[in-house]
Scaffold this motif. Structure first.
Motif, mmCIF file in Angstrom:
data_model
loop_
_atom_site.group_PDB
_atom_site.id
_atom_site.type_symbol
_atom_site.label_atom_id
_atom_site.label_comp_id
_atom_site.label_asym_id
_atom_site.label_seq_id
_atom_site.Cartn_x
_atom_site.Cartn_y
_atom_site.Cartn_z
ATOM 1 N N ASN A 125 17.363 5.473 9.896
ATOM 2 C CA ASN A 125 17.012 4.105 9.526
ATOM 3 C C ASN A 125 15.554 4.061 9.106
ATOM 4 O O ASN A 125 14.710 4.703 9.718
ATOM 5 C CB ASN A 125 17.219 3.151 10.706
ATOM 6 C CG ASN A 125 18.673 3.004 11.072
ATOM 7 O OD1 ASN A 125 19.449 2.497 10.283
ATOM 8 N ND2 ASN A 125 19.044 3.468 12.251
ATOM 9 N N HIS A 126 15.273 3.273 8.094
ATOM 10 C CA HIS A 126 13.898 3.149 7.614
ATOM 11 C C HIS A 126 13.463 1.703 7.773
ATOM 12 O O HIS A 126 14.181 0.786 7.390
ATOM 13 C CB HIS A 126 13.801 3.571 6.143
ATOM 14 C CG HIS A 126 12.404 3.614 5.649
ATOM 15 N ND1 HIS A 126 11.582 4.695 5.857
ATOM 16 C CD2 HIS A 126 11.674 2.714 4.974
ATOM 17 C CE1 HIS A 126 10.401 4.464 5.326
ATOM 18 N NE2 HIS A 126 10.430 3.259 4.773
ATOM 19 N N SER A 127 12.287 1.499 8.348
ATOM 20 C CA SER A 127 11.756 0.163 8.564
ATOM 21 C C SER A 127 10.347 0.101 7.999
ATOM 22 O O SER A 127 9.521 0.971 8.259
ATOM 23 C CB SER A 127 11.735 -0.138 10.066
ATOM 24 O OG SER A 127 11.071 -1.344 10.306
ATOM 25 N N LYS A 128 10.112 -0.949 7.214
ATOM 26 C CA LYS A 128 8.787 -1.113 6.625
ATOM 27 C C LYS A 128 8.439 -2.590 6.677
ATOM 28 O O LYS A 128 9.221 -3.433 6.260
ATOM 29 C CB LYS A 128 8.794 -0.624 5.175
ATOM 30 C CG LYS A 128 7.458 -0.662 4.492
ATOM 31 C CD LYS A 128 7.574 -0.051 3.106
ATOM 32 C CE LYS A 128 6.220 0.052 2.433
ATOM 33 N NZ LYS A 128 6.337 0.715 1.126
ATOM 34 N N ALA A 129 7.266 -2.894 7.209
ATOM 35 C CA ALA A 129 6.784 -4.274 7.262
ATOM 36 C C ALA A 129 5.488 -4.359 6.471
ATOM 37 O O ALA A 129 4.617 -3.506 6.598
ATOM 38 C CB ALA A 129 6.570 -4.714 8.700
ATOM 39 N N LYS A 139 -2.400 -9.926 2.956
ATOM 40 C CA LYS A 139 -3.456 -8.915 2.908
ATOM 41 C C LYS A 139 -3.075 -7.736 2.028
ATOM 42 O O LYS A 139 -3.868 -6.817 1.838
ATOM 43 C CB LYS A 139 -3.761 -8.404 4.322
ATOM 44 C CG LYS A 139 -4.327 -9.466 5.235
ATOM 45 C CD LYS A 139 -4.592 -8.905 6.611
ATOM 46 C CE LYS A 139 -5.125 -9.972 7.547
ATOM 47 N NZ LYS A 139 -5.313 -9.455 8.907
ATOM 48 N N ASP A 140 -1.830 -7.759 1.493
ATOM 49 C CA ASP A 140 -1.295 -6.670 0.673
ATOM 50 C C ASP A 140 -1.485 -5.332 1.393
ATOM 51 O O ASP A 140 -2.059 -4.383 0.875
ATOM 52 C CB ASP A 140 -1.970 -6.647 -0.707
ATOM 53 C CG ASP A 140 -1.191 -5.792 -1.697
ATOM 54 O OD1 ASP A 140 0.046 -5.658 -1.530
ATOM 55 O OD2 ASP A 140 -1.808 -5.247 -2.631
ATOM 56 N N LYS A 141 -0.991 -5.325 2.660
ATOM 57 C CA LYS A 141 -1.198 -4.154 3.511
ATOM 58 C C LYS A 141 0.095 -3.849 4.258
ATOM 59 O O LYS A 141 0.802 -4.747 4.726
ATOM 60 C CB LYS A 141 -2.313 -4.480 4.498
ATOM 61 C CG LYS A 141 -2.613 -3.437 5.505
ATOM 62 C CD LYS A 141 -3.746 -3.904 6.410
ATOM 63 C CE LYS A 141 -3.786 -3.089 7.662
ATOM 64 N NZ LYS A 141 -4.750 -3.598 8.618
ATOM 65 N N VAL A 142 0.427 -2.558 4.365
ATOM 66 C CA VAL A 142 1.598 -2.133 5.126
ATOM 67 C C VAL A 142 1.250 -2.161 6.598
ATOM 68 O O VAL A 142 0.273 -1.544 7.031
ATOM 69 C CB VAL A 142 2.041 -0.705 4.707
ATOM 70 C CG1 VAL A 142 3.173 -0.212 5.585
ATOM 71 C CG2 VAL A 142 2.443 -0.694 3.243
ATOM 72 N N ILE A 143 2.021 -2.898 7.389
ATOM 73 C CA ILE A 143 1.788 -2.998 8.822
ATOM 74 C C ILE A 143 2.380 -1.793 9.531
ATOM 75 O O ILE A 143 1.747 -1.166 10.351
ATOM 76 C CB ILE A 143 2.375 -4.311 9.387
ATOM 77 C CG1 ILE A 143 1.664 -5.496 8.740
ATOM 78 C CG2 ILE A 143 2.274 -4.356 10.896
ATOM 79 C CD1 ILE A 143 2.305 -6.824 9.040
#
Length: 184
Positions: free
Chosen positions: A87-91, A96-100
């Motif tokens: 599983n892949h999770s991306k927030a 802020k145009d930033k990957v959490i």
């Protein structure tokens, strides 16, 4: 069996035919004369070397598609049986145009996904049937009601004296009356 080597014109015909499935057009584009192209199905598509080339090219696509189908079926089965999957999770914080966070983890799918995959697997295998008589009865009633509504719309179009709303109201009253009688 020895494969027959194709000349450039035959190869061009094969490629054009695979794109259009029109032997005449493919023969013309390959540079054959108009009179020869009219008989392209007989002279070209019946040629053993051309048949082998077309079979070779189409079998590659069929194999690739079969592999993709196998992969999809394998994933459905793995999810349905509760096996671990990737599983892949991306927030992303869009302000802020930033990957959490950006994580890949391996675990079984959640219960809801497992149930949906199991139902899909059983449908694919032809093992999932809803034999509930009440549900089937409700489906039939719904289909009958939809048919009556379609009839009312058709009547309204043909009879310009009544509008669709008036006819539908009448049919709906009849339908409710019929449902109430069925329930008693």
């Amino acid at each position: 069996m020895q494969k027959k080597k194709l000349n450039k014109q035959q190869l061009k015909f094969c490629r054009e035919w695979l794109k259009s499935h029109n032997a005449y057009d493919a023969a013309i584009k390959a540079g054959y004369s108009d009179s020869y192209a009219r008989n392209a199905t007989k002279f070209l598509l019946e040629n053993i070397g051309i048949q082998e080339y077309i079979d070779k090219r189409t079998s590659k696509v069929e194999k690739q598609e079969d592999d993709e189908v196998d992969m999809v079926l394998t994933n459905i089965y793995r999810i349905a049986t509760g096996k671990e999957i990737s599983n892949h999770s991306k927030a992303v914080d869009n302000l802020k145009d930033k990957v959490i966070h950006d994580k890949t983890y391996i675990s079984p799918a959640d219960t809801k996904e497992q149930i949906a995959a199991a139902e899909l697997w059983m449908k694919i295998k032809g093992q999932f049937k809803n034999d509930n008589a009440e549900i089937e009865k409700a489906r039939v009633k719904k289909l009958n009601a939809e048919a009556r509504i379609a009839d009312a719309k058709a009547d309204a179009i043909e009879n310009t004296g009544q509008d669709t709303e008036t006819l539908l109201t009448g049919y709906l009253k009849e339908l409710r009356k019929g449902v109430n009688e069925d329930e008693s």
